[in-house]
Write a protein that holds these residues in place. Structure first.
Motif, PDB file in Angstrom:
ATOM      1  N   LEU A 144       0.822  -1.207   0.000  1.00  0.00           N
ATOM      2  CA  LEU A 144       0.000   0.000   0.000  1.00  0.00           C
ATOM      3  C   LEU A 144       0.857   1.260   0.000  1.00  0.00           C
ATOM      4  CD1 LEU A 144      -2.851  -1.065   2.456  1.00  0.00           C
ATOM      5  CD2 LEU A 144      -3.012  -0.744  -0.015  1.00  0.00           C
ATOM      6  N   LYS A 145       1.988   1.221   0.705  1.00  0.00           N
ATOM      7  CA  LYS A 145       2.888   2.377   0.708  1.00  0.00           C
ATOM      8  C   LYS A 145       3.422   2.645  -0.698  1.00  0.00           C
ATOM      9  CE  LYS A 145       4.414   1.825   5.500  1.00  0.00           C
ATOM     10  NZ  LYS A 145       5.552   1.417   6.385  1.00  0.00           N
ATOM     11  N   GLN A 146       3.741   1.574  -1.417  1.00  0.00           N
ATOM     12  CA  GLN A 146       4.280   1.734  -2.762  1.00  0.00           C
ATOM     13  C   GLN A 146       3.211   2.203  -3.741  1.00  0.00           C
ATOM     14  OE1 GLN A 146       7.417   1.531  -3.525  1.00  0.00           O
ATOM     15  NE2 GLN A 146       8.207   0.712  -1.600  1.00  0.00           N
ATOM     16  N   LEU A 147       2.002   1.666  -3.615  1.00  0.00           N
ATOM     17  CA  LEU A 147       0.944   2.041  -4.544  1.00  0.00           C
ATOM     18  C   LEU A 147       0.416   3.438  -4.254  1.00  0.00           C
ATOM     19  CD1 LEU A 147      -1.021  -1.333  -4.762  1.00  0.00           C
ATOM     20  CD2 LEU A 147       0.695  -0.435  -6.322  1.00  0.00           C
ATOM     21  N   ASP A 148       0.518   3.883  -3.013  1.00  0.00           N
ATOM     22  CA  ASP A 148       0.284   5.281  -2.660  1.00  0.00           C
ATOM     23  C   ASP A 148      -1.082   5.803  -3.125  1.00  0.00           C
ATOM     24  OD1 ASP A 148       0.901   7.749  -1.558  1.00  0.00           O
ATOM     25  OD2 ASP A 148       1.821   8.484  -3.404  1.00  0.00           O
ATOM     26  N   GLY A 149      -2.124   5.014  -2.899  1.00  0.00           N
ATOM     27  CA  GLY A 149      -3.479   5.473  -3.176  1.00  0.00           C
ATOM     28  C   GLY A 149      -3.885   5.506  -4.623  1.00  0.00           C
ATOM     29  N   ARG A 150      -3.008   5.070  -5.525  1.00  0.00           N
ATOM     30  CA  ARG A 150      -3.315   5.185  -6.956  1.00  0.00           C
ATOM     31  C   ARG A 150      -4.235   4.081  -7.469  1.00  0.00           C
ATOM     32  NH1 ARG A 150       2.906   5.819  -8.549  1.00  0.00           N
ATOM     33  NH2 ARG A 150       3.047   4.564  -6.652  1.00  0.00           N
ATOM     34  N   VAL A 151      -4.632   3.182  -6.598  1.00  0.00           N
ATOM     35  CA  VAL A 151      -5.462   2.058  -7.038  1.00  0.00           C
ATOM     36  C   VAL A 151      -6.833   2.060  -6.377  1.00  0.00           C
ATOM     37  CG1 VAL A 151      -3.487   0.595  -7.559  1.00  0.00           C
ATOM     38  CG2 VAL A 151      -4.425   0.598  -5.246  1.00  0.00           C
ATOM     39  N   LEU A 152      -7.195   3.147  -5.708  1.00  0.00           N
ATOM     40  CA  LEU A 152      -8.440   3.163  -4.943  1.00  0.00           C
ATOM     41  C   LEU A 152      -9.671   3.195  -5.838  1.00  0.00           C
ATOM     42  CD1 LEU A 152      -7.438   5.535  -2.006  1.00  0.00           C
ATOM     43  CD2 LEU A 152      -7.397   3.034  -2.101  1.00  0.00           C
ATOM     44  N   VAL A 153      -9.537   3.773  -7.040  1.00  0.00           N
ATOM     45  CA  VAL A 153     -10.601   3.725  -8.042  1.00  0.00           C
ATOM     46  C   VAL A 153     -10.124   2.812  -9.163  1.00  0.00           C
ATOM     47  CG1 VAL A 153     -11.997   5.031  -9.683  1.00  0.00           C
ATOM     48  CG2 VAL A 153     -11.421   6.030  -7.449  1.00  0.00           C
ATOM     49  N   VAL A 154     -10.918   1.841  -9.514  1.00  0.00           N
ATOM     50  CA  VAL A 154     -10.510   0.826 -10.479  1.00  0.00           C
ATOM     51  C   VAL A 154     -10.165   1.449 -11.826  1.00  0.00           C
ATOM     52  CG1 VAL A 154     -11.301  -1.176 -11.806  1.00  0.00           C
ATOM     53  CG2 VAL A 154     -11.871  -0.990  -9.368  1.00  0.00           C
ATOM     54  N   ASP A 155      -9.028   1.048 -12.343  1.00  0.00           N
ATOM     55  CA  ASP A 155      -8.619   1.404 -13.700  1.00  0.00           C
ATOM     56  C   ASP A 155      -8.108   0.126 -14.355  1.00  0.00           C
ATOM     57  OD1 ASP A 155      -7.521   2.237 -16.049  1.00  0.00           O
ATOM     58  OD2 ASP A 155      -6.167   3.720 -15.185  1.00  0.00           O
ATOM     59  N   PRO A 156      -8.926  -0.499 -15.211  1.00  0.00           N
ATOM     60  CA  PRO A 156      -8.550  -1.812 -15.764  1.00  0.00           C
ATOM     61  C   PRO A 156      -7.304  -1.794 -16.627  1.00  0.00           C
ATOM     62  CG  PRO A 156     -10.487  -0.947 -16.882  1.00  0.00           C
ATOM     63  CD  PRO A 156     -10.223  -0.039 -15.724  1.00  0.00           C
ATOM     64  N   LYS A 157      -6.849  -0.613 -17.042  1.00  0.00           N
ATOM     65  CA  LYS A 157      -5.655  -0.523 -17.882  1.00  0.00           C
ATOM     66  C   LYS A 157      -4.586   0.355 -17.235  1.00  0.00           C
ATOM     67  CE  LYS A 157      -8.186  -1.320 -22.187  1.00  0.00           C
ATOM     68  NZ  LYS A 157      -7.745  -2.714 -22.287  1.00  0.00           N
ATOM     69  N   ARG A 158      -4.623   0.447 -15.913  1.00  0.00           N
ATOM     70  CA  ARG A 158      -3.647   1.292 -15.229  1.00  0.00           C
ATOM     71  C   ARG A 158      -2.234   0.728 -15.391  1.00  0.00           C
ATOM     72  NH1 ARG A 158      -1.763  -1.005 -10.531  1.00  0.00           N
ATOM     73  NH2 ARG A 158      -3.110  -2.477  -9.422  1.00  0.00           N
ATOM     74  N   GLN A 159      -1.261   1.580 -15.088  1.00  0.00           N
ATOM     75  CA  GLN A 159       0.128   1.162 -15.175  1.00  0.00           C
ATOM     76  C   GLN A 159       0.384  -0.005 -14.242  1.00  0.00           C
ATOM     77  OE1 GLN A 159       2.898   4.237 -14.188  1.00  0.00           O
ATOM     78  NE2 GLN A 159       4.705   2.951 -14.436  1.00  0.00           N
ATOM     79  N   LYS A 160       1.116  -0.962 -14.727  1.00  0.00           N
ATOM     80  CA  LYS A 160       1.479  -2.127 -13.910  1.00  0.00           C
ATOM     81  C   LYS A 160       2.744  -1.800 -13.130  1.00  0.00           C
ATOM     82  CE  LYS A 160       1.170  -6.102 -15.829  1.00  0.00           C
ATOM     83  NZ  LYS A 160       1.438  -7.311 -16.677  1.00  0.00           N
ATOM     84  N   PHE A 161       2.703  -1.994 -11.823  1.00  0.00           N
ATOM     85  CA  PHE A 161       3.854  -1.719 -10.992  1.00  0.00           C
ATOM     86  C   PHE A 161       4.674  -2.985 -10.841  1.00  0.00           C
ATOM     87  CE2 PHE A 161       0.655   1.368  -9.868  1.00  0.00           C
ATOM     88  CZ  PHE A 161       1.368   2.557  -9.951  1.00  0.00           C
ATOM     89  N   SER A 162       5.827  -3.006 -11.477  1.00  0.00           N
ATOM     90  CA  SER A 162       6.681  -4.188 -11.438  1.00  0.00           C
ATOM     91  C   SER A 162       7.397  -4.270 -10.094  1.00  0.00           C
ATOM     92  CB  SER A 162       7.716  -4.115 -12.564  1.00  0.00           C
ATOM     93  OG  SER A 162       8.617  -3.048 -12.332  1.00  0.00           O
ATOM     94  N   PRO A 163       7.847  -5.452  -9.707  1.00  0.00           N
ATOM     95  CA  PRO A 163       8.581  -5.582  -8.444  1.00  0.00           C
ATOM     96  C   PRO A 163       9.785  -4.632  -8.368  1.00  0.00           C
ATOM     97  CG  PRO A 163       8.013  -7.752  -9.303  1.00  0.00           C
ATOM     98  CD  PRO A 163       7.643  -6.747 -10.362  1.00  0.00           C
ATOM     99  N   GLU A 164      10.466  -4.418  -9.506  1.00  0.00           N
ATOM    100  CA  GLU A 164      11.616  -3.542  -9.505  1.00  0.00           C
ATOM    101  C   GLU A 164      11.224  -2.121  -9.135  1.00  0.00           C
ATOM    102  OE1 GLU A 164      10.789  -5.565 -11.967  1.00  0.00           O
ATOM    103  OE2 GLU A 164      12.336  -7.095 -11.777  1.00  0.00           O
ATOM    104  N   LYS A 165      10.101  -1.654  -9.682  1.00  0.00           N
ATOM    105  CA  LYS A 165       9.640  -0.311  -9.370  1.00  0.00           C
ATOM    106  C   LYS A 165       9.138  -0.241  -7.932  1.00  0.00           C
ATOM    107  CE  LYS A 165       8.416   1.086 -14.075  1.00  0.00           C
ATOM    108  NZ  LYS A 165       7.330   1.533 -14.966  1.00  0.00           N
ATOM    109  N   LEU A 166       8.475  -1.305  -7.503  1.00  0.00           N
ATOM    110  CA  LEU A 166       7.928  -1.295  -6.143  1.00  0.00           C
ATOM    111  C   LEU A 166       9.032  -1.229  -5.099  1.00  0.00           C
ATOM    112  CD1 LEU A 166       5.152  -3.998  -6.587  1.00  0.00           C
ATOM    113  CD2 LEU A 166       4.765  -1.607  -6.020  1.00  0.00           C
ATOM    114  N   LEU A 167      10.160  -1.819  -5.410  1.00  0.00           N
ATOM    115  CA  LEU A 167      11.252  -1.853  -4.444  1.00  0.00           C
ATOM    116  C   LEU A 167      12.163  -0.630  -4.536  1.00  0.00           C
ATOM    117  CD1 LEU A 167      12.134  -5.637  -4.741  1.00  0.00           C
ATOM    118  CD2 LEU A 167      11.220  -4.489  -2.720  1.00  0.00           C
ATOM    119  N   SER A 168      12.008   0.169  -5.579  1.00  0.00           N
ATOM    120  CA  SER A 168      12.893   1.318  -5.775  1.00  0.00           C
ATOM    121  C   SER A 168      12.538   2.467  -4.847  1.00  0.00           C
ATOM    122  CB  SER A 168      12.816   1.770  -7.230  1.00  0.00           C
ATOM    123  OG  SER A 168      11.501   2.203  -7.530  1.00  0.00           O
TER     124      SER A 168
END
Length: 337
Positions: free
Chosen positions: A313-337
């Motif tokens: 949740l810290k990594q996604l930072d509220g960007r997924v609270l409203v459904v977007d079926p084609k939103r950007q995919k957060f890869s593990p590399e980005k999530l850990l950066s």
């Protein structure tokens, strides 16, 4: 015709172009391309398209009779053209060939519901768990005070275990999204581990938020899948004799629909509504907890399993609270950066 091109057009929801290509002079028609053409008609869903899809699939019956996807697509065409008995037979055969397909389970239930409705009666053996009239009034008031006044309700016509209605709260200037809230899941007391019993987690309802452009009236799967997801998750604790709570993830196994790669869910606190807690007190000291569903990609679910819900949740930072079926995919590399 290269199947890669057809699949790419399908992912882009360009069903019209698929039909144009496959119906052009000289187009190659083997089993796969005929099934692709039928799929395109099913997804376009204009008048007569479902009948065209059914006719195409029947042309390759000998090759498709052992293919669960062939039965699913034929059942889909029959279902949306109102041939519920024929659709039921197709979906049951599809489930027999592939018992892991939860979408088929949903359509089987919907077929039975429509057949009962058409014949003007309901199964007298159905005895679902429901809120008392006092509890239902408390829940309705809580939903309206917390999430907003609902202008409509998707009423469930046949309920084998619990009666799950879905309240639809329209977008407003302050909250420019649809809010869908289940009402009925909490009538069932979930099987919460004994060491957590003191926290009153046995009863729950679910929330999902959809963008203002969402077509809630459409019967196409690309629009219907969030409603199906609410119904499926509401019944999961009964089917699995388990429970759902904050931070739980549920793997759908595949994309919720062919139009998205989102394939799993996590339950969180509905922080988008700016309340301190989301607990509705009932009579006799019981409580109903409200959880928001956020759909996830495979990589995000894997990250959550390794690092926990809080870190995700810290990594996604509220960007997924409203459904977007084609939103950007957060890869593990980005999530850990």
């Amino acid at each position: 015709m290269e199947k890669e091109l057809l699949n790419r057009l399908h992912e882009e929801d360009n069903h019209e172009e698929i039909i144009k290509i496959l119906e052009s002079e000289g187009a190659e028609h083997d089993y796969d391309t005929i099934c692709y053409l039928a799929r395109a008609y099913n997804n376009r869903g204009e008048e007569g398209d479902y009948d065209k899809a059914a006719d195409l699939l029947q042309m390759v019956y000998d090759m498709g009779k052992d293919d669960p996807l062939w039965h699913y697509r034929l059942g889909y065409a029959y279902f949306f053209s109102g041939r519920y008995e024929d659709a039921l037979m197709c979906f049951e055969e599809s489930l027999h060939l592939d018992p892991s397909d939860e979408d088929v389970d949903f359509f089987i239930t919907e077929c039975k519901e429509q057949i009962l409705r058409r014949n003007g009666f309901f199964d007298e053996e159905l005895n679902p768990e429901v809120y008392s009239s006092e509890e239902e009034e408390i829940i309705e008031t809580y939903i309206e005070e917390t999430f907003g006044e609902f202008e409509s309700v998707f009423h469930e016509l046949v309920s084998p275990d619990i009666h799950v209605d879905i309240c639809v709260i329209p977008p407003t200037e302050e909250r420019n999204f649809y809010t869908l809230v289940t009402m009925g899941m909490g009538a069932h007391r979930m099987n919460v581990p004994e060491d957590l019993s003191e926290y009153k987690l046995q009863r729950a309802e679910l929330v999902i938020c959809l963008p203002p452009y969402w077509d809630l009236e459409s019967e196409k799967e690309e629009w219907y899948w969030p409603i199906r997801l609410l119904k499926v998750l509401a019944r999961l604790p009964i089917q699995e004799d388990a429970w759902l709570g904050w931070g739980h993830t549920i793997d759908n196994g595949e994309g919720f629909d062919e139009s998205t790669q989102l394939c799993g869910s996590m339950l969180i606190t509905p922080v988008i509504f700016d309340e301190e807690e989301y607990i509705c007190p009932l009579t006799e000291g019981e409580e109903v907890n409200f959880y928001q569903i956020i759909p996830l990609y495979r990589e995000e679910m894997d990250f959550k399993m390794q690092h926990g819900a809080d870190d995700l949740l810290k990594q996604l930072d509220g960007r997924v609270l409203v459904v977007d079926p084609k939103r950007q995919k957060f890869s593990p590399e980005k999530l850990l950066s």
